[in-house]
Design a protein around this motif. Structure first.
Motif, short mmCIF file in Angstrom:
data_model
loop_
_atom_site.label_atom_id
_atom_site.label_comp_id
_atom_site.label_asym_id
_atom_site.label_seq_id
_atom_site.Cartn_x
_atom_site.Cartn_y
_atom_site.Cartn_z
N HIS A 175 0.85 -1.18 0.00
CA HIS A 175 0.00 0.00 0.00
C HIS A 175 0.88 1.23 0.00
O HIS A 175 1.78 1.37 0.83
CB HIS A 175 -0.92 0.01 1.23
N ARG A 176 0.64 2.13 -0.98
CA ARG A 176 1.37 3.39 -1.12
C ARG A 176 2.88 3.19 -1.03
O ARG A 176 3.58 3.91 -0.34
CB ARG A 176 0.90 4.38 -0.06
N GLY A 177 3.36 2.20 -1.74
CA GLY A 177 4.80 1.99 -1.86
C GLY A 177 5.41 1.11 -0.80
O GLY A 177 6.55 0.67 -0.95
N LEU A 178 4.71 0.84 0.30
CA LEU A 178 5.24 -0.04 1.34
C LEU A 178 4.80 -1.48 1.07
O LEU A 178 3.69 -1.73 0.60
CB LEU A 178 4.76 0.40 2.72
N LEU A 179 5.69 -2.41 1.38
CA LEU A 179 5.44 -3.83 1.14
C LEU A 179 5.50 -4.58 2.47
O LEU A 179 6.44 -4.41 3.25
CB LEU A 179 6.48 -4.40 0.18
#
Length: 426
Positions: free
Chosen positions: A135-139
């Motif tokens: 989500h929004r670049g975080l994994l």
């Protein structure tokens, strides 16, 4: 910045914007290298992040609904996880970390990359790791170790590198399904919506075999701790279905559940203080897959449903109030997308940045992409060697692998985490 890199940037400064765009478009760099170049300086970011340039190089689709984000690809595990995870030896070599598959609706050719191109797998901490959600670049990934009773999670920003990795302390409860009687049914990662600080929350749900209830566990990066589990009485008699990764919308996580006649969503707020259940007017029919959740327009929770005779339909909630009342069909907008030209499909992903769903044709394996705005459908991956990323082998048996996480770049999040990392380095 190193002297050689500073000289290169200074030399590029004398070139016009048009010429710089031609260089960026023609040099045989990958998408990941272009993204990292965009984080080099303000001018390069302005040139590379321009929607027209991204469409030109085939990164962003023509009618992407969010100009601040675009699809990069999918993380997945390269093969079946062994039943017994060996202990890390003294050498602690890197072995079977996740892989990455570059995926675009504009290009039919994909490229498989190693996870270590993003995050170094030092000491083998990501050996056999399973990607869970993004989500929004975080994994969010699950680190599989020989200690099965504890849940080992990690959160990273793949494009930032090693400094972005945070290893989460295991929840205080033992979660071994054999000895304890818990079974993990869903997970999600929620990031700060305003990018004021690089904080996040991690939620996961488990089902208890004894009382048949769902419990929600929540981790806060700001507090670096887990909250007490929440017991969800609303889910009694319901079965979780659909994607295990929760759909995040307006700081609320939605998981799909199935009742005797209808589907509903379990809704958890980002701070895990509010739990509700919302029924959706899609009836349960034997032999048909559950509806697939997605976010359309101005953050409206929607579902793509495969009806009889392979007809796709779209259900969109009128008001995103997430209350627990039964609204009936009058609370939803229902429309028919299109009769499918291909038969026997399974919806794999939803790309929020471009409002595209990716579908797998089961009988003759290939991947299709359907844009929910333009209604345009096209082949993305034909039946060839690239299809092997969707399957694992146990002995000689081939089976569909569900451990794939679509990864979309969010420019504000990327720049904010990049800036935060720069301050840490200084």
């Amino acid at each position: 910045m190193a002297k050689s890199k500073r000289r290169a940037v200074d030399a590029a400064g004398v070139l016009s914007d048009d010429l710089m765009r031609e260089i960026f478009a023609r040099v045989a760099w990958g998408v990941l290298d272009l993204v990292r170049c965009a984080g080099t300086c303000t001018r390069w970011f302005r040139l590379i992040s321009c929607p027209a340039f991204l469409r030109r190089v085939g990164i962003s689709s023509e009618n992407a609904c969010h100009r601040s984000s675009f699809l990069l690809g999918a993380f997945y595990i390269p093969e079946a996880t062994p039943i017994k995870i060996p202990k890390l030896g003294k050498r602690r070599k890197s072995h079977l970390p996740p892989r990455f598959f570059k995926l675009s609706t504009e290009q039919t050719r994909g490229e498989r990359l190693t996870f270590t191109k993003f995050i170094p797998n030092k000491n083998g901490i990501f050996n056999y790791a399973r990607p869970l959600a993004a989500h929004r670049g975080l994994l969010l990934v699950e680190r599989l170790t020989h200690d099965w009773q504890k849940l080992h999670l990690a959160v990273c920003h793949p494009l930032i590198g090693e400094r972005s990795t945070r290893l989460l302390a295991p929840p205080p409860q033992d979660l071994d399904p054999i000895n304890v009687g818990y079974y993990m049914t869903g997970y999600a990662i929620v990031t700060a919506s305003n990018h004021v600080q690089p904080t996040f929350q991690v939620h996961f749900t488990i089902e208890c075999y004894d009382d048949k209830l769902v419990y929600v566990f929540s981790y806060s990066s700001a507090m670096d701790s887990w909250s007490a589990p929440i017991k969800c009485f609303q889910t009694f008699g319901l079965t979780r279905c659909g994607p295990r990764a929760g759909m995040v919308n307006s700081d609320i996580v939605h998981w799909l559940y199935r009742g005797n006649t209808n589907f509903c969503t379990l809704n958890i707020s980002a701070d895990a203080t509010h739990v509700s259940l919302t029924k959706i007017p899609i009836q349960v029919k034997r032999g048909l897959s559950p509806p697939f959740p997605c976010i359309l327009g101005e953050g409206k929770l929607s579902f793509v449903n495969v009806r009889d005779k392979d007809i796709l339909e779209l259900w969109t909630k009128r008001e995103q109030d997430n209350d627990h009342s039964w609204e009936g069909k009058e609370g939803w907008v229902h429309s028919e997308l299109m009769p499918l030209e291909v038969k026997g499909i399974e919806i794999l992903y939803f790309a929020e940045s471009s409002c595209v769903i990716f579908m797998l044709q089961k009988e003759c394996p290939s991947i299709f992409a359907l844009n929910l705005v333009s209604k345009k459908m096209e082949h993305v991956i034909e039946e060839d060697g690239n299809m092997s990323m969707f399957y694992s082998y146990v002995g000689y048996e081939k089976w569909r692998d569900q451990s794939h996480v679509l990864y979309e770049l969010d420019w504000p999040s990327y720049l904010f985490h990049l800036s935060a990392r720069s301050h840490e380095v200084q």
